[in-house]
Design a protein around this motif. Structure first.
Motif, mmCIF file in Angstrom:
data_model
loop_
_atom_site.group_PDB
_atom_site.id
_atom_site.type_symbol
_atom_site.label_atom_id
_atom_site.label_comp_id
_atom_site.label_asym_id
_atom_site.label_seq_id
_atom_site.Cartn_x
_atom_site.Cartn_y
_atom_site.Cartn_z
ATOM 1 N N CYS A 1 101.779 66.786 -16.776
ATOM 2 C CA CYS A 1 102.788 66.206 -15.881
ATOM 3 C C CYS A 1 102.385 66.387 -14.427
ATOM 4 O O CYS A 1 102.532 65.475 -13.618
ATOM 5 C CB CYS A 1 104.149 66.854 -16.128
ATOM 6 N N ALA A 2 101.900 67.570 -14.080
ATOM 7 C CA ALA A 2 101.490 67.819 -12.699
ATOM 8 C C ALA A 2 100.323 66.919 -12.321
ATOM 9 O O ALA A 2 100.267 66.389 -11.218
ATOM 10 C CB ALA A 2 101.112 69.289 -12.521
ATOM 11 N N GLY A 3 99.400 66.741 -13.248
ATOM 12 C CA GLY A 3 98.245 65.878 -12.976
ATOM 13 C C GLY A 3 98.659 64.442 -12.725
ATOM 14 O O GLY A 3 98.167 63.793 -11.804
ATOM 15 N N SER A 4 99.609 63.933 -13.532
ATOM 16 C CA SER A 4 100.029 62.544 -13.319
ATOM 17 C C SER A 4 100.829 62.409 -12.032
ATOM 18 O O SER A 4 100.747 61.400 -11.341
ATOM 19 C CB SER A 4 100.826 62.016 -14.519
ATOM 20 N N ALA A 5 101.599 63.440 -11.663
ATOM 21 C CA ALA A 5 102.345 63.393 -10.398
ATOM 22 C C ALA A 5 101.395 63.413 -9.215
ATOM 23 O O ALA A 5 101.592 62.709 -8.230
ATOM 24 C CB ALA A 5 103.317 64.566 -10.318
ATOM 25 N N LEU A 6 100.341 64.223 -9.311
ATOM 26 C CA LEU A 6 99.367 64.276 -8.227
ATOM 27 C C LEU A 6 98.548 62.998 -8.145
ATOM 28 O O LEU A 6 98.101 62.608 -7.075
ATOM 29 C CB LEU A 6 98.443 65.480 -8.404
ATOM 30 N N ALA A 7 98.362 62.325 -9.268
ATOM 31 C CA ALA A 7 97.563 61.096 -9.280
ATOM 32 C C ALA A 7 98.306 59.952 -8.602
ATOM 33 O O ALA A 7 97.693 59.012 -8.124
ATOM 34 C CB ALA A 7 97.207 60.710 -10.710
ATOM 35 N N GLN A 8 99.649 60.036 -8.567
ATOM 36 C CA GLN A 8 100.421 58.987 -7.909
ATOM 37 C C GLN A 8 100.343 59.194 -6.398
ATOM 38 O O GLN A 8 100.563 60.280 -5.902
ATOM 39 C CB GLN A 8 101.882 59.042 -8.339
ATOM 40 N N SER A 9 100.013 58.149 -5.707
ATOM 41 C CA SER A 9 99.967 58.258 -4.258
ATOM 42 C C SER A 9 101.220 57.599 -3.677
ATOM 43 O O SER A 9 101.834 56.757 -4.315
ATOM 44 C CB SER A 9 98.707 57.588 -3.711
ATOM 45 N N PRO A 10 101.589 57.989 -2.464
ATOM 46 C CA PRO A 10 102.771 57.358 -1.872
ATOM 47 C C PRO A 10 102.519 55.870 -1.674
ATOM 48 O O PRO A 10 101.378 55.436 -1.555
ATOM 49 C CB PRO A 10 102.932 58.082 -0.534
ATOM 50 N N PRO A 11 103.591 55.084 -1.623
ATOM 51 C CA PRO A 11 103.412 53.647 -1.442
ATOM 52 C C PRO A 11 102.736 53.355 -0.101
ATOM 53 O O PRO A 11 102.947 54.072 0.870
ATOM 54 C CB PRO A 11 104.825 53.073 -1.488
ATOM 55 N N ASP A 12 101.953 52.323 -0.079
ATOM 56 C CA ASP A 12 101.272 51.903 1.146
ATOM 57 C C ASP A 12 102.315 51.332 2.100
ATOM 58 O O ASP A 12 103.010 50.377 1.780
ATOM 59 C CB ASP A 12 100.222 50.852 0.801
ATOM 60 N N PRO A 13 102.448 51.904 3.303
ATOM 61 C CA PRO A 13 103.481 51.445 4.235
ATOM 62 C C PRO A 13 103.118 50.152 4.967
ATOM 63 O O PRO A 13 103.959 49.603 5.684
ATOM 64 C CB PRO A 13 103.588 52.609 5.226
ATOM 65 N N THR A 14 101.926 49.638 4.783
ATOM 66 C CA THR A 14 101.450 48.492 5.552
ATOM 67 C C THR A 14 102.394 47.290 5.465
ATOM 68 O O THR A 14 102.737 46.695 6.486
ATOM 69 C CB THR A 14 100.029 48.096 5.104
ATOM 70 N N ALA A 15 102.820 46.939 4.270
ATOM 71 C CA ALA A 15 103.684 45.762 4.100
ATOM 72 C C ALA A 15 105.047 45.983 4.754
ATOM 73 O O ALA A 15 105.581 45.087 5.408
ATOM 74 C CB ALA A 15 103.859 45.426 2.623
ATOM 75 N N ARG A 16 105.613 47.191 4.591
ATOM 76 C CA ARG A 16 106.925 47.483 5.197
ATOM 77 C C ARG A 16 106.853 47.417 6.717
ATOM 78 O O ARG A 16 107.725 46.845 7.364
ATOM 79 C CB ARG A 16 107.431 48.865 4.774
ATOM 80 N N ILE A 17 105.822 48.024 7.268
ATOM 81 C CA ILE A 17 105.667 48.025 8.727
ATOM 82 C C ILE A 17 105.479 46.587 9.228
ATOM 83 O O ILE A 17 106.048 46.203 10.252
ATOM 84 C CB ILE A 17 104.517 48.944 9.159
ATOM 85 N N ALA A 18 104.726 45.784 8.512
ATOM 86 C CA ALA A 18 104.535 44.380 8.906
ATOM 87 C C ALA A 18 105.868 43.640 8.908
ATOM 88 O O ALA A 18 106.143 42.837 9.811
ATOM 89 C CB ALA A 18 103.538 43.701 7.976
ATOM 90 N N GLN A 19 106.724 43.901 7.918
ATOM 91 C CA GLN A 19 108.042 43.265 7.876
ATOM 92 C C GLN A 19 108.904 43.721 9.056
ATOM 93 O O GLN A 19 109.615 42.919 9.669
ATOM 94 C CB GLN A 19 108.754 43.596 6.561
ATOM 95 N N GLN A 20 108.841 45.012 9.372
ATOM 96 C CA GLN A 20 109.617 45.531 10.496
ATOM 97 C C GLN A 20 109.146 44.907 11.810
ATOM 98 O O GLN A 20 109.965 44.487 12.636
ATOM 99 C CB GLN A 20 109.496 47.059 10.556
ATOM 100 N N LYS A 21 107.844 44.842 12.004
ATOM 101 C CA LYS A 21 107.306 44.266 13.239
ATOM 102 C C LYS A 21 107.674 42.782 13.360
ATOM 103 O O LYS A 21 108.040 42.318 14.443
ATOM 104 C CB LYS A 21 105.791 44.454 13.282
ATOM 105 N N ALA A 22 107.615 42.057 12.258
ATOM 106 C CA ALA A 22 107.988 40.634 12.284
ATOM 107 C C ALA A 22 109.467 40.476 12.644
ATOM 108 O O ALA A 22 109.834 39.603 13.434
ATOM 109 C CB ALA A 22 107.693 39.991 10.928
ATOM 110 N N ALA A 23 110.321 41.340 12.091
ATOM 111 C CA ALA A 23 111.759 41.265 12.380
ATOM 112 C C ALA A 23 112.044 41.597 13.845
ATOM 113 O O ALA A 23 112.912 40.978 14.473
ATOM 114 C CB ALA A 23 112.527 42.221 11.467
ATOM 115 N N MET A 24 111.315 42.528 14.411
ATOM 116 C CA MET A 24 111.539 42.927 15.806
ATOM 117 C C MET A 24 111.144 41.837 16.795
ATOM 118 O O MET A 24 111.639 41.815 17.930
ATOM 119 C CB MET A 24 110.770 44.207 16.134
#
Length: 192
Positions: free
Chosen positions: A16-39
């Protein structure tokens, strides 16, 4: 505990610990692009503004100030920061507020975090074709600020809205854009 149980438990925890460590946080690139476009819809606010403002207090008493606003992007354009100051006739500051406008891609909604007169809150904001509207719940009423912009003029009206009654205006300002500003992004600390 029997040795086989300990081995099974160890394998389960390690797996379980190995699979949790293997997961990386979501890539923020798309979210930041949406925020910048909205601004970009608020880019008209960028710069320095000045003009008269009038607040109608209890009993109809009018308070007049020279209102200034400075506004600009931060976090590479993902949020918008606005500072307002109302100057009394003697030049002292009678009002000072800070707003941080952001966009939440999950909710497809804008909001403003506002700091003013000892109060703080998060308030919904709607971008319109001619400006923006933001609201503050106030008991049985809603305080509604409607901003319109045209030809370098920022006009804003504050109204107290109670269901079943006509809106009651208590604030109005008409500001002219007086220049560009590198605030708030200017002066960032460099790595050296």
């Amino acid at each position: 505990m029997r040795p086989l149980s300990v081995i099974a438990l160890t394998l389960t925890v390690t797996s379980c610990a190995g699979s949790a460590l293997a997961q990386s946080p979501p890539d923020p690139t798309a979210r930041i692009a949406q925020q910048k476009a909205a601004m970009k819809a608020l880019a008209w606010m960028d710069g320095v503004w000045r003009g008269p403002a009038v607040t109608t207090g209890p009993g109809g008493r009018k308070i007049e100030v020279t209102q200034t606003e400075r506004s600009g992007p931060l976090l590479d354009g993902a949020v918008h920061v606005v500072e307002g100051r109302g100057y009394k006739a003697d030049g002292s500051t009678g009002f000072n507020a800070l707003g941080i406008i952001s966009y939440d891609p999950d909710k497809a909604a804008y909001s403003m975090r506002s700091y003013a007169m000892g109060q703080v809150g998060d308030f919904p904001m709607t971008v319109t074709p001619t400006g923006a509207v933001w609201t503050i719940p106030a008991g049985p009423a809603t305080i509604r600020y409607t901003i319109t912009t045209k030809d370098g003029v920022w006009h804003e009206i504050g109204e107290r809205v109670v269901e079943g009654q006509p809106p009651m205006a208590f604030f109005e300002m008409t500001l002219k854009r007086v220049g560009d500003s590198t605030w708030p992004a200017a002066g960032a600390i460099t790595p050296e």
